[in-house]
Design a protein around this motif. Structure first.
Motif, mmCIF file in Angstrom:
data_model
loop_
_atom_site.group_PDB
_atom_site.id
_atom_site.type_symbol
_atom_site.label_atom_id
_atom_site.label_comp_id
_atom_site.label_asym_id
_atom_site.label_seq_id
_atom_site.Cartn_x
_atom_site.Cartn_y
_atom_site.Cartn_z
ATOM 1 N N VAL A 227 0.847 -1.187 0.000
ATOM 2 C CA VAL A 227 0.000 0.000 0.000
ATOM 3 C C VAL A 227 0.886 1.241 0.000
ATOM 4 N N ASP A 228 0.610 2.160 -0.926
ATOM 5 C CA ASP A 228 1.391 3.400 -1.024
ATOM 6 C C ASP A 228 2.892 3.133 -1.072
ATOM 7 N N PRO A 229 3.365 2.353 -2.024
ATOM 8 C CA PRO A 229 4.810 2.056 -2.057
ATOM 9 C C PRO A 229 5.668 3.288 -2.267
ATOM 10 N N GLN A 321 -7.306 15.812 -2.370
ATOM 11 C CA GLN A 321 -6.737 14.706 -3.120
ATOM 12 C C GLN A 321 -5.252 14.496 -2.837
ATOM 13 N N LEU A 322 -4.713 15.317 -1.968
ATOM 14 C CA LEU A 322 -3.317 15.168 -1.593
ATOM 15 C C LEU A 322 -3.175 14.080 -0.529
ATOM 16 N N PRO A 323 -2.054 13.377 -0.519
ATOM 17 C CA PRO A 323 -1.878 12.312 0.475
ATOM 18 C C PRO A 323 -1.737 12.876 1.874
ATOM 19 N N LEU A 324 -2.172 12.094 2.853
ATOM 20 C CA LEU A 324 -1.990 12.471 4.246
ATOM 21 C C LEU A 324 -0.526 12.319 4.632
ATOM 22 N N HIS A 325 -0.151 12.931 5.733
ATOM 23 C CA HIS A 325 1.242 12.841 6.165
ATOM 24 C C HIS A 325 1.649 11.410 6.467
ATOM 25 N N SER A 326 0.739 10.629 6.985
ATOM 26 C CA SER A 326 1.022 9.216 7.222
ATOM 27 C C SER A 326 -0.152 8.397 6.730
ATOM 28 N N ARG A 327 0.150 7.211 6.273
ATOM 29 C CA ARG A 327 -0.891 6.348 5.717
ATOM 30 C C ARG A 327 -1.764 5.796 6.838
ATOM 31 N N PRO A 328 -3.080 5.966 6.700
ATOM 32 C CA PRO A 328 -3.955 5.356 7.712
ATOM 33 C C PRO A 328 -3.750 3.845 7.724
ATOM 34 N N GLY A 329 -3.653 3.273 8.900
ATOM 35 C CA GLY A 329 -3.433 1.840 9.001
ATOM 36 C C GLY A 329 -4.355 1.222 10.021
ATOM 37 N N ASP A 330 -4.365 -0.095 10.032
ATOM 38 C CA ASP A 330 -5.213 -0.790 10.987
ATOM 39 C C ASP A 330 -4.433 -1.220 12.217
ATOM 40 N N GLY A 331 -3.186 -0.844 12.284
ATOM 41 C CA GLY A 331 -2.352 -1.249 13.404
ATOM 42 C C GLY A 331 -2.185 -0.138 14.416
ATOM 43 N N PRO A 332 -1.410 -0.397 15.460
ATOM 44 C CA PRO A 332 -1.184 0.613 16.495
ATOM 45 C C PRO A 332 -0.314 1.749 15.978
#
Length: 419
Positions: A227-229, A321-332
């Motif tokens: 995801v988001d490489p 439409q710009l990317p967030l500073h960090s990719r939302p994830g399902d982890g901590p």
């Protein structure tokens, strides 16, 4: 090996084999049967497949890729060796379908070193093992201090392998003779190495641990798409704005598409450093982009419209439409933030890590092989409720832990959660 899915744990701590300060390793310079010709015709492939089928015992398997030169991770040479069949060097460029080999050895145990690296490219050719012995993973479980193929061969067999061609461009044709010797030697003693490691694991009571680990590799399937490489672009940690991140993404995607079409490693099309420097400079014209060091070369002058166009498109994107500073994830969240966000979780993780380090030392198994660090973080951030031993064990299984890992860590993790 035992087939019981829940193996009884060893009762005594693993003892690392004593290091014998014996004579220096014997260089392994040439294949014992001579260098075989490269198999590059269907006739030769069928003949070698017949020899493999008539052979006996495990099959040593290896593959050479062109990482850093070609776009993907395809195999450009496949090496096999089996008792009674000798070594085969198969060129998958003219022979992209190796089902004849699969049919010949499919039910045999395959021996690979660091199997996860080669199994995907072998699968592209129709090669899929049903039984596996991974000598790199076995060396980890056995507590060997170094687990590279050359180091393990030297430690256990007293032989030294050639070095120097692992990072070569294996898409080169014809392949130089010294490269082929190197490739043949990579499978020359894999089966002997497998036997030596199996003996150590048996002595340490870890045979069932290894069986479960190898089975997990076989059932894991292909790796999930990243995801988001583009977020792995080297050097982008200094970029602060979402607009800059959008420009990195646009340049990365333009480079990736071009590299894919040309079958060239992306870093050879445009280095990561050039992407970051272009974003930092934010040139307002093609001429200004060409003033940057990497873009002055002839190849990038021809591609300046591609690169500048990517930057221009990113400049015009709406904010949403710009990317967030960090990719939302399902982890901590990152562990560095735990103390502020959830001090109890930070305390649980500290206790769990300390206990796992003790287990690692006791059994001479790297802590990351005792249990996945990501799984530990997830469990300590959001433990099951109630956090009894049964619930923790179920959470570990759901996270992919093998039964030997569950048995070894369930109680100590339950204690860490309880505080």
């Amino acid at each position: 090996m035992s087939t019981d899915p829940v193996a009884e744990l060893p009762t005594d701590p693993a003892v690392e084999p004593a290091v014998d300060e014996g004579p220096p390793a014997t260089p392994l310079l040439v294949p014992r049967d001579g260098l075989p010709p490269v198999i590059e015709t269907s006739t030769a492939l069928v003949a070698y497949a017949d020899a493999l089928a008539a052979g006996s015992g495990p099959v040593a398997v290896d593959a050479e890729r062109a990482s850093g030169y070609r776009y993907g991770q395809s195999a450009y040479l496949v090496q096999l060796r089996r008792a009674g069949a000798g070594t085969g060097l198969v060129d998958p460029v003219p022979l992209p379908d190796l089902t004849a080999v699969q049919d010949a050895i499919g039910d045999a145990e395959w021996v690979l070193h660091a199997a996860n690296q080669d199994l995907p490219c072998l699968a592209e050719l129709g090669l899929l093992p049903t039984r596996l012995f991974d000598t790199e993973l076995a060396a980890r479980l056995a507590g060997l201090p170094r687990v590279g193929l050359g180091a393990v061969v030297e430690s256990l067999l007293g032989l030294s392998l050639q070095k120097g061609h692992s990072a070569a461009d294996w898409s080169t044709r014809p392949l130089p003779a010294d490269w082929l010797v190197y490739a043949a030697l990579d499978v020359e003693v894999l089966v002997e190495l497998r036997d030596a490691l199996a003996e150590i694991l048996a002595e340490q009571g870890k045979t069932e641990w290894a069986r479960q680990e190898f089975a997990a590799i076989l059932t894991a399937g292909p790796p999930a798409p990243k995801v988001d490489p583009w977020r792995k672009t080297s050097g982008m940690h200094g970029l602060r704005s979402r607009r800059q991140l959008g420009m990195v993404r646009a340049l990365w995607q333009a480079r990736d598409e071009l590299a894919r079409r040309r079958d060239i490693a992306p870093g050879r099309v445009l280095p990561d450093a050039a992407i970051v420097s272009a974003v930092q400079a934010d040139p307002k014209s093609e001429g200004a982009l060409l003033e940057l060091p990497v873009f002055r070369g002839r190849a990038n002058r021809k591609l300046v419209t591609t690169w500048f166009g990517a930057l221009a498109r990113a400049r015009e994107l709406p904010e949403d439409q710009l990317p967030l500073h960090s990719r939302p994830g399902d982890g901590p969240p990152p562990v560095s933030r735990w103390a502020d966000r959830d001090p109890d979780a930070a305390a649980r993780l500290k206790a769990a890590r300390a206990a796992l380090a003790q287990v690692s030392e006791q059994w001479s198994v790297p802590v990351e092989n005792v249990l996945s660090p990501d799984l530990v973080r997830r469990l300590m951030w959001a433990p099951p409720r109630p956090a009894d031993a049964a619930a923790v064990a179920e959470a570990l299984r759901a996270g992919g832990a093998r039964e030997w890992q569950v048995e070894l860590t369930r109680d100590l993790l339950t204690e860490a959660i309880a505080g």
